[in-house]
Design a protein around this motif. Structure first.
Motif, PDB file in Angstrom:
ATOM      1  N   UNK A 245       4.274  33.856  16.029  1.00 45.08           N
ATOM      2  CA  UNK A 245       4.612  32.445  16.226  1.00 45.08           C
ATOM      3  C   UNK A 245       3.980  31.591  15.132  1.00 45.08           C
ATOM      4  N   UNK A 246       4.615  30.448  14.795  1.00 45.48           N
ATOM      5  CA  UNK A 246       5.908  30.014  15.320  1.00 45.48           C
ATOM      6  C   UNK A 246       7.058  30.754  14.639  1.00 45.48           C
ATOM      7  N   UNK A 247       8.129  30.943  15.377  1.00 50.46           N
ATOM      8  CA  UNK A 247       9.339  31.545  14.821  1.00 50.46           C
ATOM      9  C   UNK A 247      10.538  30.741  15.293  1.00 50.46           C
ATOM     10  N   UNK A 248      11.574  30.701  14.426  1.00 50.74           N
ATOM     11  CA  UNK A 248      12.764  29.900  14.721  1.00 50.74           C
ATOM     12  C   UNK A 248      14.008  30.742  14.466  1.00 50.74           C
ATOM     13  N   UNK A 249      14.922  30.709  15.434  1.00 46.35           N
ATOM     14  CA  UNK A 249      16.123  31.531  15.353  1.00 46.35           C
ATOM     15  C   UNK A 249      17.342  30.670  15.672  1.00 46.35           C
ATOM     16  N   UNK A 250      18.367  30.795  14.833  1.00 50.90           N
ATOM     17  CA  UNK A 250      19.641  30.128  15.099  1.00 50.90           C
ATOM     18  C   UNK A 250      20.756  31.076  14.663  1.00 50.90           C
ATOM     19  N   UNK A 251      21.808  31.131  15.431  1.00 49.18           N
ATOM     20  CA  UNK A 251      22.927  32.044  15.149  1.00 49.18           C
ATOM     21  C   UNK A 251      22.469  33.497  15.119  1.00 49.18           C
ATOM     22  N   UNK A 252      21.412  33.804  15.856  1.00 49.49           N
ATOM     23  CA  UNK A 252      20.932  35.171  15.898  1.00 49.49           C
ATOM     24  C   UNK A 252      20.128  35.578  14.675  1.00 49.49           C
ATOM     25  N   UNK A 253      19.824  34.620  13.805  1.00 45.89           N
ATOM     26  CA  UNK A 253      19.084  34.938  12.587  1.00 45.89           C
ATOM     27  C   UNK A 253      17.779  34.147  12.520  1.00 45.89           C
ATOM     28  N   UNK A 254      16.727  34.800  12.036  1.00 42.70           N
ATOM     29  CA  UNK A 254      15.433  34.146  11.848  1.00 42.70           C
ATOM     30  C   UNK A 254      15.530  33.155  10.691  1.00 42.70           C
ATOM     31  N   UNK A 255      15.009  31.959  10.913  1.00 41.30           N
ATOM     32  CA  UNK A 255      14.998  30.953   9.853  1.00 41.30           C
ATOM     33  C   UNK A 255      13.668  31.029   9.108  1.00 41.30           C
ATOM     34  N   UNK A 260       9.150  36.783   2.308  1.00 39.84           N
ATOM     35  CA  UNK A 260       8.042  37.268   3.145  1.00 39.84           C
ATOM     36  C   UNK A 260       8.265  36.953   4.618  1.00 39.84           C
ATOM     37  N   UNK A 261       9.302  36.191   4.905  1.00 35.40           N
ATOM     38  CA  UNK A 261       9.616  35.868   6.288  1.00 35.40           C
ATOM     39  C   UNK A 261       8.783  34.744   6.875  1.00 35.40           C
ATOM     40  N   UNK A 262       8.215  33.903   6.007  1.00 30.92           N
ATOM     41  CA  UNK A 262       7.388  32.792   6.497  1.00 30.92           C
ATOM     42  C   UNK A 262       8.252  31.696   7.114  1.00 30.92           C
ATOM     43  N   UNK A 263       7.795  31.099   8.216  1.00 34.18           N
ATOM     44  CA  UNK A 263       8.560  30.037   8.868  1.00 34.18           C
ATOM     45  C   UNK A 263       8.439  28.731   8.088  1.00 34.18           C
ATOM     46  N   UNK A 264       9.364  27.817   8.285  1.00 28.80           N
ATOM     47  CA  UNK A 264       9.268  26.511   7.615  1.00 28.80           C
ATOM     48  C   UNK A 264       8.123  25.697   8.216  1.00 28.80           C
ATOM     49  N   UNK A 265       7.200  25.256   7.371  1.00 31.68           N
ATOM     50  CA  UNK A 265       6.030  24.540   7.865  1.00 31.68           C
ATOM     51  C   UNK A 265       5.953  23.106   7.359  1.00 31.68           C
ATOM     52  N   UNK A 266       6.985  22.673   6.629  1.00 27.98           N
ATOM     53  CA  UNK A 266       7.055  21.289   6.184  1.00 27.98           C
ATOM     54  C   UNK A 266       8.379  20.701   6.653  1.00 27.98           C
ATOM     55  N   UNK A 267       8.470  19.386   6.692  1.00 31.17           N
ATOM     56  CA  UNK A 267       9.699  18.728   7.117  1.00 31.17           C
ATOM     57  C   UNK A 267      10.844  19.114   6.194  1.00 31.17           C
ATOM     58  N   UNK A 268      10.571  19.133   4.886  1.00 36.04           N
ATOM     59  CA  UNK A 268      11.617  19.462   3.912  1.00 36.04           C
ATOM     60  C   UNK A 268      12.136  20.882   4.120  1.00 36.04           C
TER      61      UNK A 268
END
Length: 280
Positions: A245-255, A260-268
């Protein structure tokens, strides 16, 4: 003194000596019996204490005992045991799955930085969110039926979030924001969320929960404790490939933002990956 008197005196003396020896023998025997009895009691007490300790050590803990308990699901939930929590406008066409652990420091960082943007997007109907909560920082692995030994704050906070959700979806979102805030979110090594009093203190910063008797009762009584474990099991058995965590998924795909598979951590970064997923 005659020989007769002398003999009588000697006989009397021997008799007194014999009686004294018998009395001494009786006293010695009595002391020995007391010592033996005390030793037996001590051994039995020790054995009983060890037995009690063994029983207690093998006795399921509170949370362990809830794994198969009947689940009381909060309002505004659907699915098995009420573990499907979808928030947002019905007109939103797509849903963003948000995987978090209440004690997760990176989740707190995300919520403090990007949380307001997520809330605005939900209010604008850009997308709905489906919240999936884990408790792995407590050391849990509910997919394997395991309650860990690294604390109980994630589970307890999850239960309190269930109580907030029962009040309303806005109360849930505002309470989640408060729990992750810089002011109230503890260090990962500080299991502060295990305290009901602390969770209620944080809740008092949310208008819908401040002084709310039903909410407080649910937190103190652990009304949604079994639900918290059911939610954690949903996290552990997810089909999205989420392991942290945190992890985000949409359409069955990790965002993610990089290879490296890092999650988005900024607004941009968050807006970029979500917009791309919305167009897909």
């Amino acid at each position: 003194m005659s020989k007769r008197n002398s003999q009588v005196a000697k006989t009397a003396a021997r008799e007194r000596l014999r009686e004294e020896r018998e009395r001494q023998a009786r006293r010695t025997k009595a002391r020995r019996q007391v010592v033996v009895a005390a030793s037996v009691v001590a051994v039995l007490a020790a054995a009983g204490g060890i037995g009690y300790a063994v029983v207690q050590a093998n006795k399921p803990g509170y949370w362990e005992g809830l794994k198969d308990a009947r689940v009381v699901a909060p309002a505004h939930t659907t699915g098995t045991d009420g573990t499907t929590v979808v928030l947002g406008k019905d007109t939103a066409k797509k849903t963003l799955k948000v995987y978090e652990d209440p004690r997760c420091p990176i989740c707190a960082q995300f919520e403090q930085t990007v949380g307001p943007t997520v809330k605005k997007d939900i209010d604008d109907g850009k997308f709905k969110i489906q919240y999936i909560g884990g408790t792995f920082i407590d050391g849990d692995s509910l997919g394997k039926g395991k309650i860990g030994s690294n604390g109980e704050g994630s589970k307890n906070a999850m239960s309190a979030m269930g109580a907030a959700l029962n009040v309303g979806t806005e109360a849930f979102l505002e309470y989640k924001t408060a729990l992750y805030s810089a002011k109230y979110h503890p260090e990962e090594t500080d299991d502060k969320f295990k305290s009901d009093a602390y969770l209620i203190k944080v809740a008092d910063t949310v208008p819908a929960l401040k002084g709310n008797a039903a909410f407080r009762k649910a937190v103190k009584n652990g009304t949604y404790d079994a639900w918290a474990l059911a939610m954690s099991k949903t996290f552990d058995t997810n089909k999205d490939g989420v392991t942290g965590t945190p992890s985000f998924v949409m359409n069955g795909k990790m965002l993610t933002t990089d290879s490296q598979g890092n999650p988005p951590m900024t607004v941009a970064d968050f807006t970029k990956v979500v917009d791309a997923a919305l167009k897909a």
